[in-house]
Design a protein around this motif. Structure first.
Motif, mmCIF file in Angstrom:
data_model
loop_
_atom_site.group_PDB
_atom_site.id
_atom_site.type_symbol
_atom_site.label_atom_id
_atom_site.label_comp_id
_atom_site.label_asym_id
_atom_site.label_seq_id
_atom_site.Cartn_x
_atom_site.Cartn_y
_atom_site.Cartn_z
ATOM 1 N N ILE A 1 1.085 -0.809 0.167
ATOM 2 C CA ILE A 1 0.044 -0.076 0.271
ATOM 3 C C ILE A 1 0.865 0.916 0.260
ATOM 4 C CG2 ILE A 1 -1.403 1.622 1.390
ATOM 5 C CD1 ILE A 1 -3.016 -1.273 2.804
ATOM 6 N N ILE A 2 1.633 1.210 0.738
ATOM 7 C CA ILE A 2 3.049 2.446 0.803
ATOM 8 C C ILE A 2 3.698 2.780 -0.156
ATOM 9 C CG2 ILE A 2 4.920 3.267 1.988
ATOM 10 C CD1 ILE A 2 3.749 2.076 4.166
ATOM 11 N N THR A 3 3.928 1.951 -0.895
ATOM 12 C CA THR A 3 4.932 1.900 -2.431
ATOM 13 C C THR A 3 3.812 1.778 -3.771
ATOM 14 O OG1 THR A 3 5.131 -0.715 -2.486
ATOM 15 C CG2 THR A 3 6.737 0.937 -1.235
ATOM 16 N N CYS A 4 2.334 1.577 -3.950
ATOM 17 C CA CYS A 4 1.548 1.586 -4.663
ATOM 18 C C CYS A 4 1.579 2.667 -5.359
ATOM 19 C CB CYS A 4 0.081 1.671 -4.180
ATOM 20 S SG CYS A 4 -0.461 3.566 -3.412
ATOM 21 N N CYS A 5 2.399 4.073 -4.760
ATOM 22 C CA CYS A 5 2.803 5.365 -6.268
ATOM 23 C C CYS A 5 4.049 5.480 -6.336
ATOM 24 C CB CYS A 5 2.665 6.458 -4.965
ATOM 25 S SG CYS A 5 0.790 6.711 -4.559
ATOM 26 N N CYS A 6 4.719 4.552 -6.188
ATOM 27 C CA CYS A 6 6.168 4.344 -6.882
ATOM 28 C C CYS A 6 5.679 3.578 -8.368
ATOM 29 C CB CYS A 6 6.624 3.272 -6.402
ATOM 30 S SG CYS A 6 7.336 3.842 -4.902
ATOM 31 N N TYR A 7 5.266 4.400 -9.420
ATOM 32 C CA TYR A 7 4.650 3.302 -10.388
ATOM 33 C C TYR A 7 3.879 2.460 -10.578
ATOM 34 C CZ TYR A 7 8.190 8.015 -12.326
ATOM 35 O OH TYR A 7 8.844 8.799 -12.480
ATOM 36 N N GLY A 8 3.683 2.347 -9.314
ATOM 37 C CA GLY A 8 3.009 0.868 -9.808
ATOM 38 C C GLY A 8 3.397 -0.128 -9.371
ATOM 39 N N ILE A 9 4.586 -0.457 -9.414
ATOM 40 C CA ILE A 9 5.484 -1.219 -10.560
ATOM 41 C C ILE A 9 6.269 -2.491 -8.371
ATOM 42 C CG2 ILE A 9 7.740 -2.398 -10.927
ATOM 43 C CD1 ILE A 9 7.471 -0.686 -13.203
ATOM 44 N N VAL A 10 6.238 -1.399 -8.329
ATOM 45 C CA VAL A 10 6.840 -1.865 -6.326
ATOM 46 C C VAL A 10 5.781 -1.978 -5.723
ATOM 47 C CG1 VAL A 10 8.295 -1.484 -4.764
ATOM 48 C CG2 VAL A 10 8.875 -0.575 -6.220
ATOM 49 N N GLY A 11 4.973 -1.744 -5.650
ATOM 50 C CA GLY A 11 3.422 -1.510 -4.470
ATOM 51 C C GLY A 11 3.067 -3.514 -4.825
ATOM 52 N N LEU A 12 2.892 -2.889 -6.425
ATOM 53 C CA LEU A 12 2.314 -4.408 -7.299
ATOM 54 C C LEU A 12 3.041 -5.356 -7.215
ATOM 55 C CD1 LEU A 12 0.392 -5.280 -9.488
ATOM 56 C CD2 LEU A 12 1.415 -5.117 -11.251
ATOM 57 N N ALA A 13 4.733 -5.771 -7.137
ATOM 58 C CA ALA A 13 5.087 -6.744 -7.076
ATOM 59 C C ALA A 13 5.035 -7.259 -5.437
ATOM 60 C CB ALA A 13 7.336 -6.665 -7.532
ATOM 61 N N LEU A 14 5.148 -6.214 -4.324
ATOM 62 C CA LEU A 14 4.662 -6.257 -3.406
ATOM 63 C C LEU A 14 3.560 -7.555 -2.407
ATOM 64 C CD1 LEU A 14 7.191 -4.149 -1.555
ATOM 65 C CD2 LEU A 14 7.659 -5.655 -1.292
ATOM 66 N N GLY A 15 2.844 -7.015 -3.557
ATOM 67 C CA GLY A 15 1.146 -7.346 -2.957
ATOM 68 C C GLY A 15 1.284 -9.534 -3.389
ATOM 69 N N ILE A 16 1.867 -9.285 -5.096
ATOM 70 C CA ILE A 16 1.799 -10.458 -5.561
ATOM 71 C C ILE A 16 2.753 -11.342 -4.020
ATOM 72 C CG2 ILE A 16 2.546 -11.182 -7.476
ATOM 73 C CD1 ILE A 16 1.360 -9.538 -8.998
ATOM 74 N N VAL A 17 3.658 -11.255 -4.077
ATOM 75 C CA VAL A 17 4.515 -11.651 -3.413
ATOM 76 C C VAL A 17 3.604 -12.286 -1.964
ATOM 77 C CG1 VAL A 17 6.946 -11.904 -1.911
ATOM 78 C CG2 VAL A 17 6.855 -11.097 -4.123
ATOM 79 N N ALA A 18 3.394 -11.213 -1.197
ATOM 80 C CA ALA A 18 1.870 -11.836 -0.366
ATOM 81 C C ALA A 18 1.482 -12.135 -0.230
ATOM 82 C CB ALA A 18 2.313 -10.054 -0.161
ATOM 83 N N ILE A 19 0.672 -12.158 -1.224
ATOM 84 C CA ILE A 19 -0.359 -13.056 -1.563
ATOM 85 C C ILE A 19 0.269 -14.887 -1.625
ATOM 86 C CG2 ILE A 19 -1.960 -13.719 -3.247
ATOM 87 C CD1 ILE A 19 -3.263 -11.241 -3.488
ATOM 88 N N VAL A 20 0.982 -14.530 -2.572
ATOM 89 C CA VAL A 20 2.004 -16.025 -2.910
ATOM 90 C C VAL A 20 1.801 -16.581 -1.503
ATOM 91 C CG1 VAL A 20 3.361 -17.294 -3.746
ATOM 92 C CG2 VAL A 20 2.295 -15.526 -4.996
ATOM 93 N N LEU A 21 2.856 -16.110 -0.594
ATOM 94 C CA LEU A 21 3.287 -16.302 0.509
ATOM 95 C C LEU A 21 1.654 -16.296 1.303
ATOM 96 C CD1 LEU A 21 6.520 -14.336 0.678
ATOM 97 C CD2 LEU A 21 6.193 -16.211 1.081
ATOM 98 N N ALA A 22 1.060 -16.060 1.099
ATOM 99 C CA ALA A 22 -0.339 -15.854 2.297
ATOM 100 C C ALA A 22 -1.088 -17.066 1.911
ATOM 101 C CB ALA A 22 -0.778 -14.491 2.128
ATOM 102 N N THR A 23 -0.943 -18.066 0.841
ATOM 103 C CA THR A 23 -1.502 -19.179 0.604
ATOM 104 C C THR A 23 -1.059 -19.976 0.474
ATOM 105 O OG1 THR A 23 -2.419 -17.368 -2.206
ATOM 106 C CG2 THR A 23 -2.259 -19.582 -1.980
#
Length: 110
Positions: A20-42
């Protein structure tokens, strides 16, 4: 049997917050962190479902997954906004502040 903490439960929560915090870094950093978090959460959820009595920290996993989903949505929206800006104004305009101000005035109809 002693309960142990779910693997990566704190990391999932941290990645969800950072997405959420890094979503404004052109959207790329927040997207990568979110995807990694969802994979680990699964993976952590599957582990927890197999033996819920053996693990603690599932609330961190659920919270981190929700935050990661929010971060992914915000990142995708911001990334689409950046792409739209580049398509409308062009890369050269983005590099020149005066030209950008002129194009913004034209775009706004002034």
């Amino acid at each position: 049997m002693e309960q142990q903490k779910l693997p990566n439960s704190t990391l999932i929560l941290i990645f969800g917050i950072l997405s959420i915090i890094t979503c404004c870094c052109y959207g790329i950093v927040g997207l990568a962190l979110g995807i990694v978090a969802i994979v680990l959460a699964t993976k952590a959820t599957q582990l927890y479902i197999t033996n819920p009595e053996a693990y603690t920290g599932y609330s961190n996993v659920k919270t981190g997954k929700v935050l990661a989903i929010i971060g992914i949505i915000l990142s995708v929206l911001y990334l689409l906004f950046v792409i739209w800006i580049l398509l409308v104004f062009g890369w050269d305009t983005m590099q020149d502040q005066e030209l950008m101000q002129e194009r913004m005035r034209e775009f706004m109809g002034q």
